[in-house]
Scaffold this active site. Structure first.
Site, PDB file in Angstrom:
ATOM      1  N   GLU A 132       0.814  -1.225   0.000  1.00  0.00           N
ATOM      2  CA  GLU A 132       0.000   0.000   0.000  1.00  0.00           C
ATOM      3  C   GLU A 132       0.846   1.274   0.000  1.00  0.00           C
ATOM      4  O   GLU A 132       0.330   2.359  -0.190  1.00  0.00           O
ATOM      5  CB  GLU A 132      -0.908   0.034   1.248  1.00  0.00           C
ATOM      6  CG  GLU A 132      -2.027  -0.998   1.269  1.00  0.00           C
ATOM      7  CD  GLU A 132      -1.607  -2.331   1.869  1.00  0.00           C
ATOM      8  OE1 GLU A 132      -0.398  -2.650   1.848  1.00  0.00           O
ATOM      9  OE2 GLU A 132      -2.491  -3.061   2.360  1.00  0.00           O
ATOM     10  N   LYS A 170       0.165 -10.493  24.528  1.00  0.00           N
ATOM     11  CA  LYS A 170      -0.165  -9.776  25.760  1.00  0.00           C
ATOM     12  C   LYS A 170      -0.086 -10.758  26.916  1.00  0.00           C
ATOM     13  O   LYS A 170      -0.921 -11.643  27.052  1.00  0.00           O
ATOM     14  CB  LYS A 170      -1.552  -9.140  25.669  1.00  0.00           C
ATOM     15  CG  LYS A 170      -1.691  -8.000  26.647  1.00  0.00           C
ATOM     16  CD  LYS A 170      -2.815  -7.073  26.244  1.00  0.00           C
ATOM     17  CE  LYS A 170      -2.702  -5.767  27.028  1.00  0.00           C
ATOM     18  NZ  LYS A 170      -3.832  -4.885  26.795  1.00  0.00           N
ATOM     19  N   TRP A 209       2.801  -6.033  27.159  1.00  0.00           N
ATOM     20  CA  TRP A 209       3.105  -6.439  25.796  1.00  0.00           C
ATOM     21  C   TRP A 209       4.486  -7.087  25.707  1.00  0.00           C
ATOM     22  O   TRP A 209       5.440  -6.606  26.296  1.00  0.00           O
ATOM     23  CB  TRP A 209       3.097  -5.238  24.847  1.00  0.00           C
ATOM     24  CG  TRP A 209       1.789  -4.520  24.794  1.00  0.00           C
ATOM     25  CD1 TRP A 209       1.506  -3.291  25.321  1.00  0.00           C
ATOM     26  CD2 TRP A 209       0.583  -4.986  24.197  1.00  0.00           C
ATOM     27  NE1 TRP A 209       0.207  -2.960  25.084  1.00  0.00           N
ATOM     28  CE2 TRP A 209      -0.398  -3.977  24.391  1.00  0.00           C
ATOM     29  CE3 TRP A 209       0.227  -6.156  23.515  1.00  0.00           C
ATOM     30  CZ2 TRP A 209      -1.704  -4.103  23.935  1.00  0.00           C
ATOM     31  CZ3 TRP A 209      -1.069  -6.271  23.057  1.00  0.00           C
ATOM     32  CH2 TRP A 209      -2.019  -5.258  23.269  1.00  0.00           C
TER      33      TRP A 209
HETATM   34  P1  AMP Z   1       3.593  -6.440   2.016  1.00  0.00           P
HETATM   35  O1  AMP Z   1       2.476  -5.572   1.632  1.00  0.00           O
HETATM   36  O2  AMP Z   1       3.429  -7.864   1.659  1.00  0.00           O
HETATM   37  O3  AMP Z   1       4.888  -5.896   1.532  1.00  0.00           O
HETATM   38  O4  AMP Z   1       3.669  -6.444   3.614  1.00  0.00           O
HETATM   39  C1  AMP Z   1       3.833  -5.264   4.347  1.00  0.00           C
HETATM   40  C2  AMP Z   1       4.124  -5.598   5.768  1.00  0.00           C
HETATM   41  O5  AMP Z   1       5.395  -6.231   5.893  1.00  0.00           O
HETATM   42  C3  AMP Z   1       4.245  -4.385   6.674  1.00  0.00           C
HETATM   43  O6  AMP Z   1       2.992  -3.890   7.059  1.00  0.00           O
HETATM   44  C4  AMP Z   1       5.042  -4.956   7.831  1.00  0.00           C
HETATM   45  O7  AMP Z   1       4.219  -5.666   8.724  1.00  0.00           O
HETATM   46  C5  AMP Z   1       5.966  -5.926   7.148  1.00  0.00           C
HETATM   47  N1  AMP Z   1       7.277  -5.279   6.962  1.00  0.00           N
HETATM   48  C6  AMP Z   1       7.749  -4.686   5.873  1.00  0.00           C
HETATM   49  N2  AMP Z   1       9.007  -4.238   6.076  1.00  0.00           N
HETATM   50  C7  AMP Z   1       9.338  -4.559   7.341  1.00  0.00           C
HETATM   51  C8  AMP Z   1      10.499  -4.372   8.161  1.00  0.00           C
HETATM   52  N3  AMP Z   1      11.585  -3.768   7.707  1.00  0.00           N
HETATM   53  N4  AMP Z   1      10.446  -4.831   9.428  1.00  0.00           N
HETATM   54  C9  AMP Z   1       9.350  -5.449   9.893  1.00  0.00           C
HETATM   55  N5  AMP Z   1       8.244  -5.672   9.184  1.00  0.00           N
HETATM   56  C10 AMP Z   1       8.230  -5.227   7.913  1.00  0.00           C
END
Ligand code: AMP
Length: 541
Positions: free
Chosen positions: A330, A436, A441
């Site tokens: 997004e 939790k 947390w």
């Molecule tokens: P996607 O749309 O499949 O790329 O997923 C997005 C999600 O990936 C984000 O909302 C995060 O939860 C996770 N995400 C992306 N980059 C990171 C990062 N550097 N560290 C932790 N989670 C990440």
């Protein structure tokens, strides 16, 4: 008062014209398993023109959707270049979606044409009869006659179709706010949601990718693009490369550690991008098969948290800095990039580099707490991250009202974390993954990073499991490195000086592999299902 400035459209046709003329000598290199096939950007321009003419000849007009079901290769790059530039909309289909999800997204986007790689034909063929709007399938890099067309669908050979076309095309001026490309989220719950990027959002995002405090992509770079072109537009790398003339190295279907190591050796990229699981795999491979990879000036890692232990291993053993970044489908996807502020060095610089990064000027961000108020950027207060900006989605395709995700011009990310006063984000969890315990947390990400720092651990994923006394407690699922051994008690002991005592997990399980989503992230939903179905062998300490 109106400005006196011109108002040129940020249209991808211009990006294509620019990249393929000014940077005509830069290359798209596609790995073949044994070596590479090469196309320079000048040839890419002709290739894209032939593809656009071919699509027109099949009746693609206006903003019709052209799907791709492909690996990262020169033909996929030609589609990236040609489809938006001709005014149509590129829909990159995730080749690893569950069949019913593939059917859903192709029908939802109303794809008219699908470009498919020969090796992926068997995967597509099964679902093709259910893709209601598809009229043409074009088979690249393979045998078109291997695909039996369902009624109402014509199958074409990519090479034959394009060979008959002129290699110039009168690229139209497209409104910069029109859709250029679309990608569906890889969410593990509910139907996938479509994000339609505009010419303008892609253009602005490409500029961001190239900025020095961002990924710094530049003309002299050779970028190995491992992150799939169907996952958040390969993090914007293909369009950014076209913008500045960086060469692209495409691994095609050769994504295992050994072929990646061969590509590194043969092509010596200066830059690369992939999710952490790819780099963890490569690291293990390099341990057994050492190789100089110091030609990589930097490797960008995102999509999931980059474990600090992995960042140190790459930098200290191989001289390759890992740049941690955060984003989502997004958000185009670049949201934040972890470059330490000027003048910060040593241990303090590492602390910045572990974070998910700093927001650039175009990404506004805020943290919202459980009671709906905004949490301060004090580096401690935790809330759900919301973002807004010119390359952030304001709605899903065909579903304008989703108050769960979009409200008052903000995107609710579903990510939970904290932000320092100087704008560095640290994620502690996905909202649905937080644990939790006794009202407090526990960050599953912190625990995972701490466990993965143990030399015998290849991967570790942490989920919350029901607990009579504490409501929820962490369960650590550990994958032990090949040829090594370690016990739950040893790992708990290892954590003793790294996490608060009450956070020390008592539930441990050893598994062969952490289940992964279609884009290579830990699939905690499946891990939770394994647990509730009693499929995990748990040791309780
Ligand atoms: P996607 O749309 O499949 O790329 O997923 C997005 C999600 O990936 C984000 O909302 C995060 O939860 C996770 N995400 C992306 N980059 C990171 C990062 N550097 N560290 C932790 N989670 C990440």
């Amino acid at each position: 008062m109106l400005s006196t400035m011109q108002d040129g459209q940020l249209s991808l046709a211009h990006l294509l014209r620019h990249g393929t003329t000014v940077h005509a000598n830069s290359e798209v290199v596609t790995w073949t398993g044994e070596g590479a096939r090469r196309e320079d950007y000048g040839e890419l321009g002709q290739h894209a023109a032939r593809l656009a003419n071919a699509l027109r000849s099949l009746g693609v007009t206006g903003d019709q959707r052209v799907g791709t079901f492909m690996w990262n290769n020169a033909e996929h790059m030609a589609a990236y270049a040609a489809v938006p530039a001709m005014g149509a909309v590129l829909h990159t289909l995730n080749i690893r979606l569950f069949p019913e999800q593939l059917v859903f997204v192709a029908n939802h986007a109303e794809d008219q044409v699908i470009l498919v790689d020969g090796t992926l034909v068997p995967l597509l063929a099964k679902q093709l009869p259910q893709l209601n709007t598809v009229r043409h399938v074009i088979v690249a890099n393979g045998d078109a006659s291997a695909l039996e067309a369902p009624a109402g669908v014509e199958v074409h050979s990519y090479d034959e179709l394009l060979a008959a076309q002129p290699d110039t095309f009168d690229w139209p001026v497209v409104d910069e706010r029109a859709a250029a490309a679309m990608c569906y989220t890889s969410g593990t719950t509910g139907d996938p949601k479509g994000v339609a990027y505009s010419h303008r959002s892609i253009w602005l995002h490409s500029m961001q990718v190239c900025m020095s405090d961002s990924m710094r992509l530049a003309q002299h770079d050779k970028a190995l693009v491992i992150v799939p072109m169907f996952h958040a537009m390969s993090w914007g790398l293909p369009y950014a490369a076209l913008m500045v003339g960086a060469s692209l190295i495409m691994p095609d279907r050769f994504l295992q550690p050994a072929p990646i190591a061969r590509i590194l050796e043969a092509e010596k990229p200066t830059f690369a991008g992939a999710v952490p699981t790819i780099w963890q795999g490569l690291l293990q491979h390099l341990e057994a098969n050492p190789q100089d990879i110091s030609h990589l000036r930097e490797v960008v890692v995102g999509g999931s948290a980059a474990p600090p232990s992995m960042m140190h291993a790459f930098e200290e053993k191989y001289g390759v800095p890992i740049l941690h970044a955060w984003g989502m489908t997004e958000t185009s996807p670049l949201g934040s990039v972890a470059r330490p502020p000027g003048g910060v060095t040593g241990e303090q610089a590492w602390e910045y580099r572990y974070t998910q990064g700093r927001f650039p000027a175009s990404v506004r961000a805020r943290l919202i707490t459980d009671d709906g108020t905004e949490a301060p950027w004090d580096g401690e207060s935790v809330g759900e991250l919301e973002v807004s900006g010119p390359w952030i989605a304001g709605a899903y395709y065909g579903d304008n009202v989703d108050p769960d995700k979009f409200h008052d011009g903000w995107l609710r990310t579903g990510d939970v974390g904290k932000v320092t006063p100087d704008g560095f984000l640290t994620l502690t969890d996905r909202a649905k993954d937080v644990i939790k315990s006794g009202g407090e947390w526990i960050s599953s990400v912190d625990l995972e990073n701490a466990v993965m720092a143990h030399p015998a651990v290849a991967e570790a994923a942490v989920i919350g499991v029901p607990d009579e006394k504490w409501d929820e407690r962490p369960l650590v699922a550990v994958v032990v490195r090949e040829g090594q051994s370690v016990t739950a008690a040893e790992l708990r002991e290892f954590l003793a000086d790294k996490v608060a005592k009450w956070q020390l997990p008592e539930n441990w399980t050893f598994i062969d592999e952490v289940p992964k989503t279609s884009v290579g992230k830990f699939d905690k939903k499946r891990l939770r299902a394994f647990h509730s179905e009693g499929k995990l062998d748990i040791s309780k300490l």
